[in-house]
Design an enzyme around this catalytic site. Structure first.
Site, short mmCIF file in Angstrom:
data_model
loop_
_atom_site.label_atom_id
_atom_site.label_comp_id
_atom_site.label_asym_id
_atom_site.label_seq_id
_atom_site.Cartn_x
_atom_site.Cartn_y
_atom_site.Cartn_z
N SER A 230 0.84 -1.19 0.00
CA SER A 230 0.00 0.00 0.00
C SER A 230 0.87 1.24 0.00
CB SER A 230 -0.90 0.02 1.25
OG SER A 230 -1.73 -1.11 1.31
N SER A 268 -3.85 -3.52 -2.86
CA SER A 268 -3.15 -2.32 -2.39
C SER A 268 -4.12 -1.29 -1.83
CB SER A 268 -2.35 -1.70 -3.55
OG SER A 268 -1.60 -0.59 -3.10
N ASP A 270 -4.33 2.53 -1.52
CA ASP A 270 -3.69 3.74 -2.02
C ASP A 270 -4.54 4.93 -1.61
OD1 ASP A 270 -1.54 2.68 -4.35
OD2 ASP A 270 -3.19 1.33 -3.87
#
Length: 343
Positions: A230, A268, A270
């Site tokens: 991340s 991930s 983000d």
């Protein structure tokens, strides 16, 4: 030797940086870290806490405009729902590892309650903002090493000096493009006629594979199994922007992220959190109407702000790599420093 990307000849964009090329170039912004490193037989503690304070006053009594933008939501943040609803920030922004969001929230809450006896008594509750990255490739996350007191110490350590970067604080155990990542920061100065503003960025980088890194001079196949990872991105500015305008600015940070090579993996998280400390929003007021100055959307300086957000994000990610030192971790794993010659 820890060096900023510019010190090894990498120049990102065309806008000038602030004096320290750091988020603390935005006047009033402070950053503090707590770094936890310990070897325990086969286990390793490689984690920590990073605190970003929007200004040097009472954060609850004097709130600031804020927004968030989630490009991919595989993350465990707290406080973003209220930021989206009310458009303001009333606590430090705290960063840590995935399993430590709870104790960091608790410690930050304890700190803010101590600073503000009215909270939960004669006034409303408080919205604590915590972000995270999964550092379990190097860190034995199941040991739950981060405690509430570490959050308090990170806040108390916060200063307006140039922030430490690399394998420190919340970035102690994180990886980036298959190399040792961590905390990175950068800033941009923008001017138009009589207007001058600063945009600062701090990242906690923990994403990507070696063969995705666009700054590498040669493609290196990367078959190592790691979590998708991340990135937490915290944008600060002294430009007078509304929460709606800050969200527009936050979206441009993804441009800087993608320029480094990220295509945002499925697993991930983000996340961008953006704030402006140009105008304070008082908690204690009986006025029905409040006045705040904000930039016009159609003013040419808005495009410069967008550019600054993209450039500062890209460079902050590179700084998280070049500033990081080789870090050993659990199961004999090693977070290698990015080879300078590969950039």
């Amino acid at each position: 030797m820890k060096m900023k990307a510019r010190e090894i000849g990498i120049k990102v964009g065309i806008l000038p940086t602030g004096m320290n090329n750091c988020i603390t170039d935005v006047k009033g912004v402070q950053v503090g870290h707590i770094t936890l490193m310990e070897d325990l037989n086969d286990e390793c503690i490689r984690t920590g806490v990073t605190a970003i304070l929007p200004h040097d006053g009472n954060l609850f009594s004097e709130k600031v405009s804020a927004a968030s933008y989630v490009a991919n939501g595989f993350g465990k943040t707290t406080g973003l729902v209220q930021i989206e609803e009310l458009g303001c920030l009333e606590s430090p922004i705290m960063l840590t590892n995935t399993f430590s969001v709870g104790p960091v929230l608790q410690g930050t809450l304890q700190y803010m309650l101590q600073e503000n006896p009215k909270i939960g008594d004669t006034t409303s509750s408080i919205n604590i903002v915590v972000g995270e990255c999964n550092d379990s490739y190097l860190n034995s996350a199941r040991l739950l090493a981060v405690k509430p007191e570490h959050a308090i110490e990170a806040i108390q350590n916060a200063t307006s000096n140039q922030a430490d970067e690399g394998a420190v604080g919340a970035g102690t155990g994180t990886m980036c493009f298959g190399y040792k990542g961590g905390i990175g920061s950068s800033s941009r100065m923008i001017s138009f006629e009589k207007l001058t503003f600063t945009v600062g960025m701090l990242v906690q980088s923990n994403f990507g594979k070696k063969d995705e890194f666009r700054y590498a001079k040669s493609v290196e196949e990367d078959h190592t199994e790691r979590p998708d990872g991340s990135i937490m991105m915290v944008l600060a500015t002294d430009a007078p922007l509304s929460d709606r305008q800050l969200k527009r600015l936050a979206k441009r940070c993804i441009v800087g992220l993608s320029r480094t090579g990220s295509h945002i993996h499925n697993g991930s998280g983000d996340v961008v959190i953006a704030f402006s400390n140009a105008e304070k929003i008082p908690h204690d007021t009986k006025e029905a109407i409040e006045q705040r100055k904000i930039l016009r959307d159609d003013h040419p300086i808005m495009n410069l702000l967008f550019q600054a957000a993209a450039e500062a994000t890209e460079e902050a990610i590179l700084n998280s790599l070049t500033q990081a030192e080789m870090t050993t971790g659990r199961k004999g794993r090693i977070g290698e420093t990015v080879p300078i010659g590969a950039m």
